[in-house]
Design a protein around this motif. Structure first.
Motif, mmCIF file in Angstrom:
data_model
loop_
_atom_site.group_PDB
_atom_site.id
_atom_site.type_symbol
_atom_site.label_atom_id
_atom_site.label_comp_id
_atom_site.label_asym_id
_atom_site.label_seq_id
_atom_site.Cartn_x
_atom_site.Cartn_y
_atom_site.Cartn_z
ATOM 1 N N LEU A 108 0.834 -1.201 0.000
ATOM 2 C CA LEU A 108 0.000 0.000 0.000
ATOM 3 C C LEU A 108 0.869 1.252 0.000
ATOM 4 N N LYS A 109 0.320 2.320 -0.590
ATOM 5 C CA LYS A 109 1.027 3.607 -0.653
ATOM 6 C C LYS A 109 0.169 4.670 0.023
ATOM 7 N N TRP A 140 -6.450 3.241 1.557
ATOM 8 C CA TRP A 140 -5.812 1.948 1.803
ATOM 9 C C TRP A 140 -6.769 0.800 1.503
ATOM 10 N N LYS A 142 -9.298 0.764 -0.574
ATOM 11 C CA LYS A 142 -9.460 0.650 -2.034
ATOM 12 C C LYS A 142 -8.261 -0.066 -2.655
ATOM 13 N N GLN A 143 -7.065 0.347 -2.270
ATOM 14 C CA GLN A 143 -5.855 -0.296 -2.792
ATOM 15 C C GLN A 143 -5.813 -1.776 -2.390
ATOM 16 N N LYS A 146 -7.821 -4.426 -4.238
ATOM 17 C CA LYS A 146 -7.399 -4.730 -5.614
ATOM 18 C C LYS A 146 -6.141 -5.594 -5.673
#
Length: 152
Positions: A108-109, A140, A142-143, A146
């Motif tokens: 995660l970013k 986070w 949402k990321q 995926k």
């Protein structure tokens, strides 16, 4: 003359339905494992004090961010993912904070702040004041939704 019927003794079946879930160490609710929204809502309803409101906010943000997210309770914690595919997030109550686990958190970013003994997992600790950056949390989520999911 009215004949009184003696009260029926409580059975394990009736008391189990009405009894409050036990709280494990740190105030984590002991909820039977199960799939779907109902066990997760039972877990959230059993969260003590300030944790209940945070649990509701976490659940609402996850559902809003990932429509159709699959939910379950496993190991006395709510899990979020895709049915039959795996999980991307879970949370658990401790005495002074709620620990949110992102199972692929290292991807995660930005990376969530708390390290784990597990190589990919990262945590977000939400303290007693219940404050956390909801926009960052949603990003986070949402990321994480995926990324490849964790099978458990």
């Amino acid at each position: 003359m009215v004949k009184k019927t003696p009260a029926k003794p409580a059975t394990a079946k009736t008391t189990a339905k009405t009894a409050k879930p036990a709280l494990l160490s740190g105030g984590n609710p002991q909820i039977p494992k199960g799939e779907g929204d109902a066990p997760v809502q039972a877990y959230i309803a059993a969260m003590p004090g300030w944790k209940r409101d945070v649990g509701r906010r976490l659940d609402a943000l996850i559902v809003q961010t990932v429509p159709g997210v699959h939910k379950a309770v496993k190991w006395n914690s709510p899990f979020y993912g895709a049915k039959g595919e795996g999980w991307f997030l879970s949370f658990h109550c401790f005495a002074k904070y709620i620990k949110v686990a992102f199972f692929r958190g290292l991807s995660l970013k930005p990376v969530p702040p708390v390290e784990s003994k597990s190589q990919d997992t990262r945590y977000l600790h939400i303290p007693e004041d219940g404050q956390f950056d909801e926009a960052q949390f949603a990003a986070w989520v949402k990321q994480a939704s995926k990324l490849p999911l964790e099978r458990m």
